[in-house]
Design a protein around this motif. Structure first.
Motif, PDB file in Angstrom:
ATOM      1  N   ILE A  97     -23.881 -20.903  27.007  1.00  0.00           N
ATOM      2  CA  ILE A  97     -23.885 -22.237  26.413  1.00  0.00           C
ATOM      3  C   ILE A  97     -22.478 -22.781  26.474  1.00  0.00           C
ATOM      4  O   ILE A  97     -21.609 -22.413  25.664  1.00  0.00           O
ATOM      5  CB  ILE A  97     -24.418 -22.217  24.960  1.00  0.00           C
ATOM      6  N   ASN A 101     -23.135 -28.221  26.629  1.00  0.00           N
ATOM      7  CA  ASN A 101     -24.535 -27.925  26.316  1.00  0.00           C
ATOM      8  C   ASN A 101     -24.786 -27.596  24.850  1.00  0.00           C
ATOM      9  O   ASN A 101     -25.930 -27.393  24.448  1.00  0.00           O
ATOM     10  CB  ASN A 101     -25.024 -26.734  27.161  1.00  0.00           C
ATOM     11  N   ASN A 104     -27.138 -30.013  22.860  1.00  0.00           N
ATOM     12  CA  ASN A 104     -28.528 -29.867  23.305  1.00  0.00           C
ATOM     13  C   ASN A 104     -29.126 -28.542  22.856  1.00  0.00           C
ATOM     14  O   ASN A 104     -30.330 -28.445  22.608  1.00  0.00           O
ATOM     15  CB  ASN A 104     -28.604 -29.971  24.831  1.00  0.00           C
ATOM     16  N   TYR A 105     -28.285 -27.509  22.749  1.00  0.00           N
ATOM     17  CA  TYR A 105     -28.790 -26.203  22.351  1.00  0.00           C
ATOM     18  C   TYR A 105     -29.391 -26.247  20.955  1.00  0.00           C
ATOM     19  O   TYR A 105     -30.372 -25.557  20.672  1.00  0.00           O
ATOM     20  CB  TYR A 105     -27.672 -25.154  22.412  1.00  0.00           C
ATOM     21  N   CYS A 106     -28.820 -27.053  20.072  1.00  0.00           N
ATOM     22  CA  CYS A 106     -29.366 -27.186  18.718  1.00  0.00           C
ATOM     23  C   CYS A 106     -30.821 -27.660  18.764  1.00  0.00           C
ATOM     24  O   CYS A 106     -31.660 -27.215  17.984  1.00  0.00           O
ATOM     25  CB  CYS A 106     -28.541 -28.184  17.912  1.00  0.00           C
ATOM     26  N   ALA A 109     -33.081 -24.837  21.658  1.00  0.00           N
ATOM     27  CA  ALA A 109     -32.841 -23.386  21.693  1.00  0.00           C
ATOM     28  C   ALA A 109     -34.130 -22.584  21.805  1.00  0.00           C
ATOM     29  O   ALA A 109     -34.135 -21.480  22.356  1.00  0.00           O
ATOM     30  CB  ALA A 109     -32.072 -22.954  20.449  1.00  0.00           C
ATOM     31  N   ILE A 115     -33.594 -22.614  28.247  1.00  0.00           N
ATOM     32  CA  ILE A 115     -32.803 -21.383  28.334  1.00  0.00           C
ATOM     33  C   ILE A 115     -32.717 -20.903  29.777  1.00  0.00           C
ATOM     34  O   ILE A 115     -31.658 -20.486  30.254  1.00  0.00           O
ATOM     35  CB  ILE A 115     -33.409 -20.281  27.442  1.00  0.00           C
ATOM     36  N   LEU A 118     -30.083 -22.679  31.875  1.00  0.00           N
ATOM     37  CA  LEU A 118     -28.671 -22.530  31.524  1.00  0.00           C
ATOM     38  C   LEU A 118     -27.954 -21.684  32.577  1.00  0.00           C
ATOM     39  O   LEU A 118     -28.569 -20.821  33.216  1.00  0.00           O
ATOM     40  CB  LEU A 118     -28.530 -21.844  30.164  1.00  0.00           C
ATOM     41  N   ARG A 132     -26.436 -13.978  24.001  1.00  0.00           N
ATOM     42  CA  ARG A 132     -26.032 -15.325  24.393  1.00  0.00           C
ATOM     43  C   ARG A 132     -24.516 -15.346  24.546  1.00  0.00           C
ATOM     44  O   ARG A 132     -23.797 -14.649  23.823  1.00  0.00           O
ATOM     45  CB  ARG A 132     -26.423 -16.355  23.329  1.00  0.00           C
TER      46      ARG A 132
END
Length: 251
Positions: A97, A101, A104-106, A109, A115, A118, A132
């Motif tokens: 991450i 990013n 956007n990960y929030c 996820a 995923i 990524l 991660r």
């Protein structure tokens, strides 16, 4: 369910192709190929025909039997097995991450496709848990010129909901909330979670414990700068020794 997913995964291994490279050969998305290999989705007949023809494998064999490596090697001479791969240290692919990013990960996820898309860092890490890699984006975990700096990378291990009771005693973690990813020390007090920075001038962050969507325990860090070799006291002693030697030589 057919043997298609298992067989194309074996073909990739024999051919030495990544998911991305294999997918590009047949105009597929990497996430789609991953779904085939994991048995979550079945391919269209056009895709099956393309792959069977490309590797000179019968459609019947591709779909109805668990192909062995020896069988794959016989299907096409240029499918060369690299025996040296068995002797090399295995590298674990870890989703990364990056700073761009993190927001956007929030939100995504829990989305497998997000995923899978990524970037991946490959490292020789022996860890069976989900991992991660997160980019460090601020100075919150620095103290007296030591600690984590922006552009450094931390590798973290997933902490399940059931394991939360064993944490909250000052471990350095990455916590994923609804709108924020926090890299700090974590403390649980009742139903509240407190995130403490290493930097003394940065205030604590307090949230309800229930606000944590994901928790990752930091296991490794990679710094993008050359660390100082030796400590300050040792360097001063060496300096004094040199100065004393100079005075002795003058006398």
């Amino acid at each position: 369910m057919s043997f298609f997913g298992r067989n194309i995964k074996k073909i990739r291994g024999v051919k030495g192709l990544s998911q991305k490279s294999f997918a590009e050969l047949f105009d597929l998305k990497r996430a789609t190929l991953g779904a085939y290999e994991e048995g979550r989705s079945e391919p269209k007949i056009e895709t099956i025909i393309k792959i069977a023809n490309y590797f000179s494998i019968s459609i019947d064999s591709l779909l109805t039997s668990d192909l062995t490596v020896n069988e794959l090697l016989r299907f096409k001479e240029d499918l060369i097995l690299n025996h040296a791969l068995d002797e090399k240290e295995k590298l674990v692919g870890i989703p990364y991450i990056a700073e761009k990013n993190i927001t956007n990960y929030c939100s995504y996820a829990e989305n497998p496709s997000f995923i899978e898309d990524l970037p991946v860092i490959h490292l020789p890490i022996d860890d069976e848990k989900s991992l991660r890699a997160f980019a460090v984006t601020n100075l919150e975990m620095t103290d007296n010129d030591k600690g984590l700096y922006p552009k450094d990378i931390v590798i973290a291990e997933y902490v399940s909901k059931e394991e939360l009771v064993d944490y909250g005693n000052g471990e350095v973690v990455v916590a994923v909330l609804d709108e924020e990813v926090i890299l700090r020390k974590i403390y649980f007090i009742g139903d509240e979670v407190i995130f403490k920075a290493a930097h003394k001038n940065i205030e604590d962050k307090n949230y309800p414990k229930s606000s944590i969507k994901e928790l990752w325990l930091i296991k490794y860090s990679f710094i993008k700068r050359l660390p100082e070799v030796g400590d300050e006291v040792e360097n001063k002693l060496l300096f004094l020794e040199r100065e004393l030697l100079k005075l002795k030589n003058r006398g």
